[in-house]
Design a protein around this motif. Structure first.
Motif, PDB file in Angstrom:
ATOM      1  N   GLU A 277       0.991  -1.188  -0.183  1.00 45.06           N
ATOM      2  CA  GLU A 277       0.089   0.207   0.221  1.00 45.06           C
ATOM      3  C   GLU A 277       0.894   1.200  -0.067  1.00 45.06           C
ATOM      4  O   GLU A 277       0.756   2.113  -0.762  1.00 45.06           O
ATOM      5  N   ARG A 278       1.917   1.307   0.598  1.00 44.81           N
ATOM      6  CA  ARG A 278       2.749   2.435   1.133  1.00 44.81           C
ATOM      7  C   ARG A 278       3.352   2.720  -0.276  1.00 44.81           C
ATOM      8  O   ARG A 278       3.431   3.903  -0.963  1.00 44.81           O
ATOM      9  N   SER A 279       4.111   1.674  -0.986  1.00 49.76           N
ATOM     10  CA  SER A 279       4.550   1.804  -2.436  1.00 49.76           C
ATOM     11  C   SER A 279       3.752   2.459  -3.133  1.00 49.76           C
ATOM     12  O   SER A 279       3.986   3.372  -3.921  1.00 49.76           O
ATOM     13  N   THR A 280       2.481   2.129  -3.180  1.00 47.38           N
ATOM     14  CA  THR A 280       1.504   2.593  -4.301  1.00 47.38           C
ATOM     15  C   THR A 280       1.404   4.077  -4.063  1.00 47.38           C
ATOM     16  O   THR A 280       0.939   4.765  -4.980  1.00 47.38           O
ATOM     17  N   GLN A 281       1.075   4.292  -2.735  1.00 49.99           N
ATOM     18  CA  GLN A 281       0.988   5.797  -2.251  1.00 49.99           C
ATOM     19  C   GLN A 281       2.146   6.639  -2.736  1.00 49.99           C
ATOM     20  O   GLN A 281       1.930   7.542  -3.322  1.00 49.99           O
ATOM     21  N   VAL A 282       3.426   6.195  -2.596  1.00 49.83           N
ATOM     22  CA  VAL A 282       4.622   6.808  -3.131  1.00 49.83           C
ATOM     23  C   VAL A 282       4.535   6.829  -4.507  1.00 49.83           C
ATOM     24  O   VAL A 282       4.837   8.169  -5.042  1.00 49.83           O
ATOM     25  N   ILE A 283       3.957   5.820  -5.414  1.00 49.45           N
ATOM     26  CA  ILE A 283       4.183   5.957  -6.765  1.00 49.45           C
ATOM     27  C   ILE A 283       3.064   7.213  -7.169  1.00 49.45           C
ATOM     28  O   ILE A 283       3.380   7.872  -8.134  1.00 49.45           O
ATOM     29  N   GLN A 284       1.907   7.113  -6.484  1.00 55.44           N
ATOM     30  CA  GLN A 284       0.992   8.080  -6.938  1.00 55.44           C
ATOM     31  C   GLN A 284       1.419   9.447  -6.679  1.00 55.44           C
ATOM     32  O   GLN A 284       1.105  10.279  -7.456  1.00 55.44           O
ATOM     33  N   ALA A 285       1.964   9.560  -5.477  1.00 54.96           N
ATOM     34  CA  ALA A 285       2.631  10.970  -5.022  1.00 54.96           C
ATOM     35  C   ALA A 285       3.399  11.491  -6.146  1.00 54.96           C
ATOM     36  O   ALA A 285       3.229  12.829  -6.764  1.00 54.96           O
ATOM     37  N   PHE A 286       4.525  10.529  -6.616  1.00 60.35           N
ATOM     38  CA  PHE A 286       5.372  11.212  -7.718  1.00 60.35           C
ATOM     39  C   PHE A 286       4.899  11.294  -9.074  1.00 60.35           C
ATOM     40  O   PHE A 286       5.220  12.364  -9.697  1.00 60.35           O
ATOM     41  N   ARG A 287       3.794  10.599  -9.225  1.00 58.62           N
ATOM     42  CA  ARG A 287       3.081  10.587 -10.589  1.00 58.62           C
ATOM     43  C   ARG A 287       2.712  11.914 -10.772  1.00 58.62           C
ATOM     44  O   ARG A 287       2.582  12.707 -11.815  1.00 58.62           O
ATOM     45  N   THR A 288       2.069  12.342  -9.546  1.00 60.01           N
ATOM     46  CA  THR A 288       1.248  13.831  -9.611  1.00 60.01           C
ATOM     47  C   THR A 288       2.348  14.747  -9.534  1.00 60.01           C
ATOM     48  O   THR A 288       2.098  15.927 -10.253  1.00 60.01           O
ATOM     49  N   LEU A 289       3.439  14.742  -9.092  1.00 62.32           N
ATOM     50  CA  LEU A 289       4.522  15.450  -8.898  1.00 62.32           C
ATOM     51  C   LEU A 289       5.598  15.691 -10.060  1.00 62.32           C
ATOM     52  O   LEU A 289       5.973  16.967 -10.221  1.00 62.32           O
ATOM     53  N   LEU A 290       5.845  14.901 -10.644  1.00 62.78           N
ATOM     54  CA  LEU A 290       6.825  14.552 -11.833  1.00 62.78           C
ATOM     55  C   LEU A 290       6.084  15.244 -13.156  1.00 62.78           C
ATOM     56  O   LEU A 290       4.926  15.004 -13.217  1.00 62.78           O
ATOM     57  N   ALA A 291       7.381  15.710 -13.953  1.00 62.36           N
ATOM     58  CA  ALA A 291       6.893  16.177 -15.275  1.00 62.36           C
ATOM     59  C   ALA A 291       6.227  14.613 -15.801  1.00 62.36           C
ATOM     60  O   ALA A 291       6.555  13.753 -15.646  1.00 62.36           O
ATOM     61  N   PRO A 292       5.202  15.022 -16.735  1.00 63.24           N
ATOM     62  CA  PRO A 292       4.689  13.571 -17.521  1.00 63.24           C
ATOM     63  C   PRO A 292       5.744  13.015 -18.030  1.00 63.24           C
ATOM     64  O   PRO A 292       5.567  11.823 -18.375  1.00 63.24           O
ATOM     65  N   ALA A 293       6.822  13.488 -18.597  1.00 57.50           N
ATOM     66  CA  ALA A 293       7.970  12.782 -19.444  1.00 57.50           C
ATOM     67  C   ALA A 293       8.772  11.869 -18.687  1.00 57.50           C
ATOM     68  O   ALA A 293       9.800  11.053 -19.133  1.00 57.50           O
ATOM     69  N   ILE A 294       8.636  12.170 -17.294  1.00 59.02           N
ATOM     70  CA  ILE A 294       9.526  11.255 -16.374  1.00 59.02           C
ATOM     71  C   ILE A 294       8.501   9.968 -15.866  1.00 59.02           C
ATOM     72  O   ILE A 294       7.638  10.141 -14.968  1.00 59.02           O
ATOM     73  N   PRO A 295       8.968   8.746 -16.413  1.00 61.45           N
ATOM     74  CA  PRO A 295       8.008   7.794 -16.046  1.00 61.45           C
ATOM     75  C   PRO A 295       8.460   7.183 -14.639  1.00 61.45           C
ATOM     76  O   PRO A 295       9.518   7.151 -14.043  1.00 61.45           O
ATOM     77  N   VAL A 296       7.489   6.391 -13.959  1.00 58.07           N
ATOM     78  CA  VAL A 296       7.641   5.998 -12.699  1.00 58.07           C
ATOM     79  C   VAL A 296       7.592   4.317 -12.770  1.00 58.07           C
ATOM     80  O   VAL A 296       6.701   3.791 -13.392  1.00 58.07           O
TER      81      VAL A 296
END
Ligand SMILES: Cc1cc2nc3c(=O)[nH]c(=O)nc-3n(C[C@H](O)[C@H](O)[C@H](O)COP(=O)(O)O)c2cc1C
Length: 345
Positions: A277-296
């Motif tokens: 669950e924590r990993s998924t939350q971190v993925i979600q947070a980075f996806r929101t904050l990172l430029a679209p060109a930077i994949p997670v």
């Protein structure tokens, strides 16, 4: 069903009677042997769903996470099992034995592992020589770190050394600053430290690109134990320096999910279901904050096809597994690929 997937349920009780690290050594040996006999035919896998990401063509979205093949000794076999990509390492400039044994523990009640391996590895040059001889067309990532006795002030030298050595043979390079088992490593995630480290690595990456006529993307692997402000600071640096991708996440130092378990007090990183669950939350947070060109790249607690789809829905472009493979065996690969195909059709 392929022979190896069919055999795993029969082998698992025997493997689980062995010490966890010995079981890991045996499975790797068995896999290499089966591959040499041509037995690793992933015939139950669906027609794969290729993914274009990081400027690379991935045969499918599922990768083997770092730590399973620290020495790059079985890359062809992992690819033959059905993985679209294999991340080898963590590799350090000089070989090192890692922490004293035992250093890997199973918590089957939680479908979890605790490890404090401490970057046991044969050194970057040994892995590079092996990777030169690989036959697979699967994408291969080289995960790099620093030697345990290199002080943090000199960490950048170790990462640069490994980047230069790995560049000619890697499809991508993962910068590991998130293992809890090398003293002080996670301090490199502090904003100024990571800015300095990545600045140097990006400069070297450009020099290598010119020298080799090929851009090898550089990704950063981060911990799940980051607070909101730390995540925001890291994302700011990743955007500023145009990091090529982020791998989220490594193992956790939290024991909340396994409190009361007899092995909960063992030092090290916890992986598997409790970190999901924590990993998924971190993925979600980075996806929101990172430029679209930077994949997670999403990793942490994937034990089923549904878990992988959840990571993709949270914003991951690719996913990786480690602990799930220990508990589910190679059947997990087909399960994930079927679920991903279904979700994307
Ligand atoms: C025994 C073990 C060794 C690991 N070694 C490494 C490593 O050397 N480098 C790294 O970046 N991650 C390492 N990891 C972390 C995994 O790559 C992964 O990020 C983490 O286990 C979460 O995924 P999982 O829940 O699917 O295992 C290791 C994990 C385990 C269980």
């Amino acid at each position: 069903m392929s022979l190896v997937s069919a055999l795993y349920p029969a082998l698992k009780p025997w493997l689980f009677k062995l010490d966890a690290e010995r079981a890991h050594e045996w499975t790797t040996r068995l896999m290499r042997f089966s591959h040499s006999l041509g037995l690793l035919k992933p015939d139950e896998l669906p027609v794969s769903t290729p993914v274009e990401c990081l400027g690379l063509k991935f045969p499918n979205a599922l990768g083997l996470a770092a730590g399973m093949d620290k020495s790059a000794s079985a890359v062809d076999a992992w690819a033959a099992l059905g993985f679209g990509f294999v991340e080898v390492g963590t590799l350090t400039p000089r070989p090192q034995p890692g922490n004293p044994k035992p250093r890997l523990f199973r918590l089957p009640e939680h479908q979890a592992l605790i490890n404090r391996m401490g970057f046991n590895n044969p050194g970057i040059h040994s892995a590079v020589e092996r990777l030169k001889r690989r036959r697979t067309s699967a994408v291969v990532g080289v995960n790099i770190g620093k030697n345990f006795d290199t002080p943090n002030e000199k960490a950048v030298d170790d990462y640069l050394y490994c980047l230069k050595a790995a560049y000619p043979v890697a499809d991508y390079i993962a910068v590991n600053i998130s293992s809890p088992n090398t003293k002080g490593l996670r301090d490199l995630q502090a904003e100024e430290s990571i800015r300095q480290l990545l600045d140097s690595l990006k400069t070297e990456q450009s020099a290598q690109e010119k020298a080799h006529g090929r851009k090898v993307p550089v990704l950063v692997k981060i911990a799940p134990d980051l607070e909101g402000q730390q995540i925001e600071a890291l994302a700011r640096v990743f955007n500023e320096l145009a990091v090529d991708g982020v791998i989220a996440t490594n193992t956790t130092i939290s024991r909340e999910a396994v409190a009361g378990h007899p092995l909960a007090a063992e030092a090290g990183g916890l992986s598997g279901a409790p970190v999901r669950e924590r990993s998924t939350q971190v993925i979600q947070a980075f996806r929101t904050l990172l430029a679209p060109a930077i994949p997670v790249v999403g990793v942490g607690g994937i034990l089923s096809g549904g878990d992988a789809v959840e990571k993709l829905r949270a914003g991951a472009s690719l996913v990786q597994v480690y602990s799930g493979l220990v508990y589910r065996g190679p059947g997990l690969i087909a399960d994930v690929l079927h679920a991903v195909r279904k979700a994307s059709s």
